[in-house]
Design a protein around this motif. Structure first.
Motif, PDB file in Angstrom:
ATOM      1  N   PRO A 139       8.211  -1.589  -6.822  1.00 55.48           N
ATOM      2  CA  PRO A 139       6.737  -1.275  -7.737  1.00 55.48           C
ATOM      3  C   PRO A 139       5.726  -1.828  -7.017  1.00 55.48           C
ATOM      4  O   PRO A 139       4.869  -2.537  -7.631  1.00 55.48           O
ATOM      5  CB  PRO A 139       7.275  -1.998  -9.149  1.00 55.48           C
ATOM      6  N   ASP A 155       0.031   3.386  -4.280  1.00 55.96           N
ATOM      7  CA  ASP A 155       0.807   2.488  -5.168  1.00 55.96           C
ATOM      8  C   ASP A 155       2.342   3.401  -4.818  1.00 55.96           C
ATOM      9  O   ASP A 155       2.288   4.672  -4.534  1.00 55.96           O
ATOM     10  CB  ASP A 155       0.486   2.563  -6.535  1.00 55.96           C
ATOM     11  N   ALA A 156       3.474   2.936  -5.349  1.00 58.88           N
ATOM     12  CA  ALA A 156       4.586   3.374  -5.064  1.00 58.88           C
ATOM     13  C   ALA A 156       4.921   4.725  -6.026  1.00 58.88           C
ATOM     14  O   ALA A 156       5.468   5.483  -5.078  1.00 58.88           O
ATOM     15  CB  ALA A 156       5.683   2.330  -5.820  1.00 58.88           C
ATOM     16  N   THR A 157       4.188   4.839  -7.124  1.00 57.52           N
ATOM     17  CA  THR A 157       4.415   6.316  -7.773  1.00 57.52           C
ATOM     18  C   THR A 157       3.645   7.467  -6.792  1.00 57.52           C
ATOM     19  O   THR A 157       4.346   8.666  -6.614  1.00 57.52           O
ATOM     20  CB  THR A 157       3.996   6.062  -9.024  1.00 57.52           C
ATOM     21  N   ASP A 158       2.567   7.261  -6.435  1.00 58.98           N
ATOM     22  CA  ASP A 158       2.066   8.382  -5.495  1.00 58.98           C
ATOM     23  C   ASP A 158       2.542   8.564  -4.231  1.00 58.98           C
ATOM     24  O   ASP A 158       2.976   9.656  -3.753  1.00 58.98           O
ATOM     25  CB  ASP A 158       0.511   7.902  -5.263  1.00 58.98           C
ATOM     26  N   ALA A 187       5.865   8.087  -3.876  1.00 55.03           N
ATOM     27  CA  ALA A 187       7.140   8.990  -4.099  1.00 55.03           C
ATOM     28  C   ALA A 187       6.705  10.333  -4.360  1.00 55.03           C
ATOM     29  O   ALA A 187       7.417  11.417  -3.860  1.00 55.03           O
ATOM     30  CB  ALA A 187       7.690   8.366  -5.289  1.00 55.03           C
ATOM     31  N   ARG A 188       5.597  10.936  -4.732  1.00 48.48           N
ATOM     32  CA  ARG A 188       5.111  11.778  -4.976  1.00 48.48           C
ATOM     33  C   ARG A 188       4.821  12.853  -3.793  1.00 48.48           C
ATOM     34  O   ARG A 188       5.012  14.141  -3.809  1.00 48.48           O
ATOM     35  CB  ARG A 188       3.892  12.011  -6.020  1.00 48.48           C
TER      36      ARG A 188
END
Length: 374
Positions: free
Chosen positions: A314, A338-341, A343-344
């Protein structure tokens, strides 16, 4: 230039000397004061020749364990180690101050935790302190702050601490005084055909396979693996490293005369930020990449979204992350998303990123100016 000449005052303006517990403390928990006085005499001679000296000294836990009557050398539990360190550090510092003072030198104590050198701002603060002390002619005596360090936030061995201190202080060399006299092709205690390796240019998997993970004395927390990892950290900062036996009187003078030990010559010095990145022991997360991206990074390119295949951890923008090609860490850097972006947008072309993210994308996941290859 001989191997030992790399660590001489003329070619190594600032030197870090690490002393292990097995050398400094007897099995029953007393300081080997006569031996240590010989080491201090060596250091004083180098100081008089113009070399700035930093000492990384083990021994606090071993000394405190004897005073408190703790089992297993004070390492039976984290709480025991912390209590032993709190007690032993006073005696250790007093000993260094007295012996250095007898040679006309002033000692300064610095106790560091892992976070002090992993956090960029605190690292710069430590660097400034080292710089001022050395400019004043003081000899900093450093140890890990085991009184507050936990299993999750500690170096765990003073070999890597010494190499990290060398980076922070801009040192040119690190000498690890040890109860062994260098790296051998096999364990010399069990294999009579083992031979000493006098110089190591590249610390690859073959070299790492030769390391013995244990601490021979049972008092320390390091071992040959820790020393090799320390050499990697020292190299990242452009500092030479030597593993030298301390099991004789005046070991520094003996090394200067004979060059006996294992020397790891450093490549060219890296920039300060990249040295800090390469020497870190922790990362907030990982980005996995394909073979094409790995080749591009090796050629000096930034990491683009198209080369990413996945993420782990994270992490947030600006965090330090490891870049993975399969099971191997190939680079480390400051991530731009960041990690979520990540991954996207992993695996996507640059032209598609704005539509996916809903805002103008940045130039790279990790820019080459904020990345170091490992």
């Amino acid at each position: 230039m001989t191997r030992a000449d790399r660590f001489a005052p003329a070619s190594c303006p600032t030197l870090v000397v690490k002393i292990g517990s097995a050398l400094l403390v007897t099995p029953d928990g007393h300081v080997r004061r006569d031996w240590l006085a010989g080491v201090v005499a060596d250091l004083a001679a180098r100081h008089a020749a113009g070399q700035r000296i930093i000492v990384v000294s083990s021994g606090a836990i071993a000394l405190g364990a004897r005073r408190l009557g703790l089992p297993a050398g004070g390492r039976a539990s984290l709480e025991d180690a912390q209590a032993a360190a709190a007690t032993g550090q006073i005696a250790l510092s007093q000993c260094w101050a007295e012996l250095l003072g007898s040679r006309g030198l002033t000692a300064a104590q610095m106790l560091l935790t892992l976070d002090d050198l992993e956090d960029r701002r605190r690292y710069l603060n430590a660097s400034a302190t080292f710089g001022r002390l050395l400019a004043l002619g003081v000899v900093p005596v450093v140890n890990e702050n085991d009184t507050v360090a936990t299993e999750e936030i500690r170096f765990g061995d003073n070999d890597r601490l010494a190499a990290r201190v060398a980076q922070a202080a801009g040192a040119h060399g690190v000498i690890l005084l040890s109860d062994v006299d260098g790296l051998y092709t096999a364990n010399p205690g069990t294999d009579p055909s083992a031979r000493l390796i006098e110089e190591v240019l590249t610390i690859d998997d073959g070299i790492m396979a030769m390391a013995d993970k244990g601490s021979a004395s049972g008092m320390g927390s390091g071992g040959m693996v820790a020393k090799l990892l320390a050499a990697r950290i020292a190299h990242a900062g452009g500092a030479h490293l030597a593993i030298v036996t301390g099991r004789n009187d005046s070991p520094m003078a003996r090394f200067a005369q004979t060059g006996h030990g294992t020397v790891f010559p450093a490549p060219a010095r890296a920039g300060a930020r990249k040295a800090w990145l390469a020497g870190r022991l922790t990362a907030k997360g990982r980005i996995f990449i394909d073979t094409g991206a790995a080749a591009a990074l090796a050629g000096g390119a930034s990491l683009l979204a198209a080369g990413a295949t996945g993420v782990e951890g994270p992490f947030a923008r600006g965090d330090v992350i490891d870049i993975m090609a399969g099971d191997h860490v190939v680079a480390r850097g400051l991530v731009e998303y960041d990690a979520t972006d990540v991954a996207r947008i992993a695996g996507q072309r640059s032209s598609e990123l704005a539509d996916i993210l809903g805002y103008a994308p940045r130039a790279a996941l990790v820019h080459r100016d904020h990345m170091v290859l490992l």
